[in-house]
Design a protein around this motif. Sequence first.
Motif, PDB file in Angstrom:
ATOM      1  N   ASP A  82       0.938  -1.417   0.410  1.00  0.00           N
ATOM      2  CA  ASP A  82      -0.282  -0.032   0.209  1.00  0.00           C
ATOM      3  C   ASP A  82       0.935   1.377  -0.110  1.00  0.00           C
ATOM      4  O   ASP A  82       1.798   1.174   0.800  1.00  0.00           O
ATOM      5  CB  ASP A  82      -0.749   0.129   1.372  1.00  0.00           C
ATOM      6  CG  ASP A  82      -1.798  -1.504   1.191  1.00  0.00           C
ATOM      7  OD1 ASP A  82      -2.426  -1.190   0.243  1.00  0.00           O
ATOM      8  OD2 ASP A  82      -2.301  -1.597   2.090  1.00  0.00           O
ATOM      9  N   TRP A  83       0.725   2.188  -1.043  1.00  0.00           N
ATOM     10  CA  TRP A  83       1.585   3.835  -1.031  1.00  0.00           C
ATOM     11  C   TRP A  83       0.995   4.789  -0.985  1.00  0.00           C
ATOM     12  O   TRP A  83      -0.349   4.396  -1.409  1.00  0.00           O
ATOM     13  CB  TRP A  83       2.518   3.444  -2.055  1.00  0.00           C
ATOM     14  CG  TRP A  83       3.637   2.624  -2.618  1.00  0.00           C
ATOM     15  CD1 TRP A  83       4.787   1.263  -1.461  1.00  0.00           C
ATOM     16  CD2 TRP A  83       4.033   2.331  -3.678  1.00  0.00           C
ATOM     17  NE1 TRP A  83       4.702   0.621  -1.787  1.00  0.00           N
ATOM     18  CE2 TRP A  83       5.492   0.581  -2.927  1.00  0.00           C
ATOM     19  CE3 TRP A  83       4.070   2.388  -5.110  1.00  0.00           C
ATOM     20  CZ2 TRP A  83       5.353   0.010  -4.013  1.00  0.00           C
ATOM     21  CZ3 TRP A  83       4.349   1.036  -5.876  1.00  0.00           C
ATOM     22  CH2 TRP A  83       5.687   0.136  -5.398  1.00  0.00           C
ATOM     23  N   ASN A  84       0.961   4.885  -0.033  1.00  0.00           N
ATOM     24  CA  ASN A  84       0.182   6.435  -0.520  1.00  0.00           C
ATOM     25  C   ASN A  84       1.209   7.607  -1.358  1.00  0.00           C
ATOM     26  O   ASN A  84       2.249   7.963  -0.994  1.00  0.00           O
ATOM     27  CB  ASN A  84       0.607   7.002   1.075  1.00  0.00           C
ATOM     28  CG  ASN A  84      -0.467   8.723   1.116  1.00  0.00           C
ATOM     29  OD1 ASN A  84       0.317   9.541   0.754  1.00  0.00           O
ATOM     30  ND2 ASN A  84      -1.622   9.009   2.406  1.00  0.00           N
ATOM     31  N   LEU A  85       0.230   8.186  -2.237  1.00  0.00           N
ATOM     32  CA  LEU A  85       1.282   8.635  -3.007  1.00  0.00           C
ATOM     33  C   LEU A  85       2.239   9.893  -2.746  1.00  0.00           C
ATOM     34  O   LEU A  85       2.987  10.193  -3.411  1.00  0.00           O
ATOM     35  CB  LEU A  85       0.034   8.700  -4.473  1.00  0.00           C
ATOM     36  CG  LEU A  85      -0.099   7.308  -5.291  1.00  0.00           C
ATOM     37  CD1 LEU A  85      -1.623   8.390  -6.645  1.00  0.00           C
ATOM     38  CD2 LEU A  85       0.746   6.783  -5.963  1.00  0.00           C
ATOM     39  N   GLN A  86       1.197  10.613  -1.777  1.00  0.00           N
ATOM     40  CA  GLN A  86       2.100  12.045  -1.022  1.00  0.00           C
ATOM     41  C   GLN A  86       3.340  11.633  -0.538  1.00  0.00           C
ATOM     42  O   GLN A  86       4.340  11.913  -1.004  1.00  0.00           O
ATOM     43  CB  GLN A  86       0.988  12.378  -0.925  1.00  0.00           C
ATOM     44  CG  GLN A  86       1.732  14.332  -0.902  1.00  0.00           C
ATOM     45  CD  GLN A  86       0.753  15.200  -0.282  1.00  0.00           C
ATOM     46  OE1 GLN A  86      -0.360  14.624   0.553  1.00  0.00           O
ATOM     47  NE2 GLN A  86       0.059  16.157  -0.821  1.00  0.00           N
ATOM     48  N   ASP A  88       4.568   8.253   0.580  1.00  0.00           N
ATOM     49  CA  ASP A  88       5.522   7.450   0.333  1.00  0.00           C
ATOM     50  C   ASP A  88       6.037   7.433  -0.881  1.00  0.00           C
ATOM     51  O   ASP A  88       7.400   6.826  -1.385  1.00  0.00           O
ATOM     52  CB  ASP A  88       5.241   6.072  -0.112  1.00  0.00           C
ATOM     53  CG  ASP A  88       4.377   5.924   1.144  1.00  0.00           C
ATOM     54  OD1 ASP A  88       4.577   6.059   2.418  1.00  0.00           O
ATOM     55  OD2 ASP A  88       2.460   4.914   1.576  1.00  0.00           O
ATOM     56  N   ILE A  89       5.259   8.213  -2.089  1.00  0.00           N
ATOM     57  CA  ILE A  89       6.305   8.708  -3.727  1.00  0.00           C
ATOM     58  C   ILE A  89       6.524   9.150  -3.830  1.00  0.00           C
ATOM     59  O   ILE A  89       7.176  10.135  -4.525  1.00  0.00           O
ATOM     60  CB  ILE A  89       5.069   7.341  -4.852  1.00  0.00           C
ATOM     61  CG1 ILE A  89       4.373   6.238  -4.449  1.00  0.00           C
ATOM     62  CG2 ILE A  89       5.262   7.764  -6.190  1.00  0.00           C
ATOM     63  CD1 ILE A  89       5.225   5.139  -3.865  1.00  0.00           C
ATOM     64  N   GLY A  90       5.712  10.504  -3.242  1.00  0.00           N
ATOM     65  CA  GLY A  90       6.144  12.135  -3.689  1.00  0.00           C
ATOM     66  C   GLY A  90       5.644  13.230  -4.497  1.00  0.00           C
ATOM     67  O   GLY A  90       6.224  13.597  -5.242  1.00  0.00           O
ATOM     68  N   MET A  91       4.322  12.355  -4.684  1.00  0.00           N
ATOM     69  CA  MET A  91       3.485  12.968  -5.775  1.00  0.00           C
ATOM     70  C   MET A  91       2.516  14.325  -4.957  1.00  0.00           C
ATOM     71  O   MET A  91       2.666  13.869  -4.063  1.00  0.00           O
ATOM     72  CB  MET A  91       2.582  11.799  -6.348  1.00  0.00           C
ATOM     73  CG  MET A  91       3.796  10.411  -7.641  1.00  0.00           C
ATOM     74  SD  MET A  91       3.094   9.070  -7.812  1.00  0.00           S
ATOM     75  CE  MET A  91       1.601  10.492  -9.266  1.00  0.00           C
ATOM     76  N   THR A  92       1.975  14.891  -5.916  1.00  0.00           N
ATOM     77  CA  THR A  92       1.247  15.522  -5.110  1.00  0.00           C
ATOM     78  C   THR A  92      -0.603  15.091  -5.212  1.00  0.00           C
ATOM     79  O   THR A  92      -0.697  15.428  -4.678  1.00  0.00           O
ATOM     80  CB  THR A  92       0.580  16.641  -6.162  1.00  0.00           C
ATOM     81  OG1 THR A  92       0.208  16.726  -7.416  1.00  0.00           O
ATOM     82  CG2 THR A  92       2.327  18.092  -6.405  1.00  0.00           C
ATOM     83  N   CYS A  93      -0.840  14.486  -5.862  1.00  0.00           N
ATOM     84  CA  CYS A  93      -2.317  13.872  -5.887  1.00  0.00           C
ATOM     85  C   CYS A  93      -1.816  12.884  -4.499  1.00  0.00           C
ATOM     86  O   CYS A  93      -1.097  12.110  -4.238  1.00  0.00           O
ATOM     87  CB  CYS A  93      -2.423  12.730  -6.951  1.00  0.00           C
ATOM     88  SG  CYS A  93      -1.760  11.217  -7.115  1.00  0.00           S
ATOM     89  N   GLY A  94      -3.252  12.804  -3.705  1.00  0.00           N
ATOM     90  CA  GLY A  94      -3.041  12.370  -2.538  1.00  0.00           C
ATOM     91  C   GLY A  94      -3.402  11.080  -2.433  1.00  0.00           C
ATOM     92  O   GLY A  94      -4.236  10.486  -1.196  1.00  0.00           O
ATOM     93  N   GLY A  95      -4.063   9.891  -3.483  1.00  0.00           N
ATOM     94  CA  GLY A  95      -4.366   8.583  -2.736  1.00  0.00           C
ATOM     95  C   GLY A  95      -3.330   7.791  -2.518  1.00  0.00           C
ATOM     96  O   GLY A  95      -2.414   8.099  -2.402  1.00  0.00           O
TER      97      GLY A  95
END
Length: 266
Positions: A82-86, A88-95
């Motif tokens: 399970d990755w939080n896109l913001q 764990d991944i550093g993306m702007t969306c918060g999915g």
Amino acid sequence: MSRLNFEDYLSAVKTLQEAGKTFVSVTLVNQQGSSPQEVGARALISAQGLEFGTVGGGKVEKRAIEEAQKMIQAQTPHLYADWNLQKDIGMTCGGVVSFFFELHEQNHPFSIYVFGAGHIAQEFVRMLTLLDCRITCIDPRQEWVDRLPKSSKLKTLCTDNMPALVSSIPDKAYITLMTMGHGTDLPVLVEVMKQRDRFTYVGNVGSDQKARRLKQDLLNAGLPQESLTRFFCPMGENFGTNSPVEIAFSIVAQILKTRDQNNEPA
């Protein structure tokens, strides 16, 4: 994933399996909020990188590729993430995205290179096609190459420069020399023995007298004394007659014995 895309996916899986590649299948199994792909998106990833499909592109796919390659390295059979896109991944969306990773390890049949396609090689190759191995037979005489049995396990090469092929032989291969005679065996054997540490087995058809001559010629070619004990000549287990079929049986027996002593996969 649509039916057409799923058929493409299955075709890509088959292609990787036939190529003998170990790979990881990655499937997007759940999502919350925004995400760059829909549930059911799939990708196939090998040690070399993305082979097929996509699970989102950009940073999320980069992370998926990294995780898959870690699994291949560690031989991890499966992983749920399970990755939080913001966060764990550093993306702007918060999915939040959930992935299932599954390792598909391929058994790599051992590789046998046969230099020569004469009478012994004809029987030898025929026997090898019954084993789980990959065979490459090399000879400058097309008419002898054409007599070899047809098999998906067998690759044939017709060339006047057999020694030049040695550098392209993969590590852990089994090398057998049974060419037209001493004059064609020796140049190949010299190149093989220069790279002896790469190969699991090296053998040369011949008598005790031929073995003595080969060893002296290897010394004359600048090979170290210790290399002279690192190949089989005569090649094959000590049983049977001098008929091509029984010599071939004895060589197969010696190769299988070497394989088992090295605990290599059958």
